[in-house]
Design a protein around this motif. Structure first.
Motif: not given
Length: 498
Positions: A4-22
């Motif tokens: 759960r912790l790994v998944e939460a971190i992954r989702q957080l990175l997706i929310k932060i990194i993907l918009p920045l990359r876009k």
């Protein structure tokens, strides 16, 4: 819990990194960067990163070398101190204790010849914890510790930034253990290193500039074939499609492979274009003849056909036949057009091919009475396909057998079940074909020269359509022919495996 912790971190990175990359992609998408510029930018980035890593590595190696040098000097200081203590004890014993002990007398800095090099120390008698010597002038107890044994202080006024390495060592003499506290001041070494890094960085940046300039020229030379490809492609038109090709000489890399692929593509386009031109030309020619015949009989009727009943009936029959011929040609052209545009649909279902072939044999016998129609083998075999389309294809082979045979010739039609595969054979004893005819028989509008000389009617489209239908059922067509002896077409429709 861990997942759960790994998944939460992954989702957080997706929310932060993907918009920045876009956002980054959208921003860079506003600019048009050439491939040369992008490659040069990559060169620059790699060189700067490697340069930074190289400078960091050099700095670490320099500090490590200085540290080891200081440790050697510290060992020399310890040996010097022990030697001095032994001499002092000898003097004390010689004067029978009339001299004060080592710790009670003042000593000059000759015991630490490396003080000027930034090495200072103090020593204690570990048994009494009495300080015997101390030349340390810089207190590190309240200074910032950045690593184990490493302390630092920011630059104050004109004084350089302090960088101190602290070490403890022990030495024994005559059952007495001495504790040494060393401080290595790297301020001067850091100043030298800083000057060295500045000079090396300037030289490195000059080298980077030269490399980028040279690399840009090399990239321009590397991409020269692409510029030539672009120029050649820009000149391509319908008129020079047959002559313009990309130059593949002088290149021995992927660009040569790309040029060869593009040339092959241009060859296919040219072949397709020429085929299309030939198709239009042949279709126009085939339509011109019936139109001319209809116009001729229409003019004949316009002059005196209405008064002459024989001329009237002849004209009506001729116009009717030519209209049917035109209708047949147009339907064939529409079939080929739908196939070329990928809009031809085959409605497939399971049915017994033997029944279809048997009906076609009966129809042929009723219509054609001056040929021997034989069907020695008619076996039941289930086929998955478009019944009407397959019937149309087989009708083409039978009609050709009738068309290219003479009165009294034999036409043999069979339908066999070979391990579930449907094998249909149409054999005749007609005029046969040459090797050239066999190689070209399925081309659109192709007709043999001796067939044209015999003035046998036809458009040269039937076999092309039949082949498309058979291939649409993953079937195969085999031809065996001998000129003046006859021809055999063998159509194989594979059994449906599912």
């Amino acid at each position: 819990m861990k997942n759960r912790l790994v998944e939460a971190i992954r989702q957080l990175l997706i929310k932060i990194i993907l918009p920045l990359r876009k956002k980054k992609e959208n921003f860079l998408g506003q600019f048009r960067f050439s491939i040369e510029f992008r490659i040069s930018l990559q060169y620059l980035k790699l060189l700067l990163i490697n340069g930074a890593i190289f400078m960091a590595a050099i700095s670490l190696l320099y500090y490590f070398s200085e540290w080891k040098n200081c440790e050697k000097k510290a060992v020399a200081i310890i040996n010097q101190f022990i030697s001095t203590v032994e001499e002092e004890e000898t003097l004390v014993n010689l004067y029978e204790g009339n001299l004060p002990s080592y710790g009670e007398r003042e000593h000059n800095l000759s015991i630490n010849p490396y003080y000027i090099d930034g090495i200072s120390f103090k020593v204690y008698d570990s048994s009494t914890n009495k300080e015997l010597y101390n030349d340390i002038s810089y207190d590190i107890t309240e200074k910032k510790k950045i690593l184990n044994k490493v302390y630092s202080e920011d630059k104050v006024g004109d004084e350089p930034m302090k960088l101190i390495i602290y070490e403890e060592k022990k030495a024994a003499n005559n059952n007495i253990t001495y504790k040494f506290h060393f401080q290595y001041d790297f301020a001067e070494a850091s100043s030298k290193l800083y000057g060295l890094i500045i000079n090396v960085s300037i030289v490195y940046l000059v080298l980077v500039y030269i490399i980028i300039r040279r690399g840009k020229k090399s990239d321009r030379k590397l991409f020269q074939p692409i510029y030539e490809m672009s120029a050649t492609a820009n000149k391509l038109t319908v008129n020079n499609l047959h002559s313009e090709r990309l130059n593949v000489e002088g290149t021995k890399n992927e660009l040569k492979d790309l040029a060869m692929v593009i040339n092959d593509m241009l060859d296919r386009i040219e072949t397709s274009y020429e085929s299309q031109k030939q198709f239009v030309s042949d279709a126009s020619h085939e339509l011109r003849t019936p139109i001319a015949v209809i116009q001729g009989y229409a003019n004949l009727l316009n002059r005196w056909g209405t008064k002459d009943e024989d001329v009237l009936m002849e004209s009506i029959d001729a116009i009717n036949n030519e209209a049917k011929s035109m209708q047949d040609l147009v339907e064939k052209l529409l079939f080929l057009s739908r196939h070329d545009k990928k809009t031809l649909k085959l409605v497939k279902k399971r049915f017994n091919m033997c029944t279809v072939v048997e009906d076609m044999v009966k129809e042929t016998r009723l219509v054609i009475t001056n040929r021997k129609i034989e069907s020695p083998i008619l076996q039941n075999v289930i086929v998955y396909g478009d019944k009407q389309a397959l019937k149309q294809a087989i009708r083409v082979f039978i009609d050709n057998a009738v068309k290219y045979t003479k009165e009294g010739d034999t036409i043999t039609i069979t339908c066999e079940n070979k391990s579930g595969d449907c094998v249909i054979t149409v054999q005749d004893t007609g005029i046969g074909m040459t090797r050239k005819d066999v190689d070209n028989i399925f081309k659109r509008f192709y007709r043999s020269e001796h067939v044209r000389n015999e003035k046998i009617s036809g458009h040269g489209l039937g076999l092309s359509i039949a082949k498309l239908i058979i291939m649409g059922h993953t079937g195969k067509i085999k031809i065996r022919s001998q000129f003046t002896k006859g021809t055999t077409f063998t159509i194989t429709l594979p059994r449906r495996r599912h």
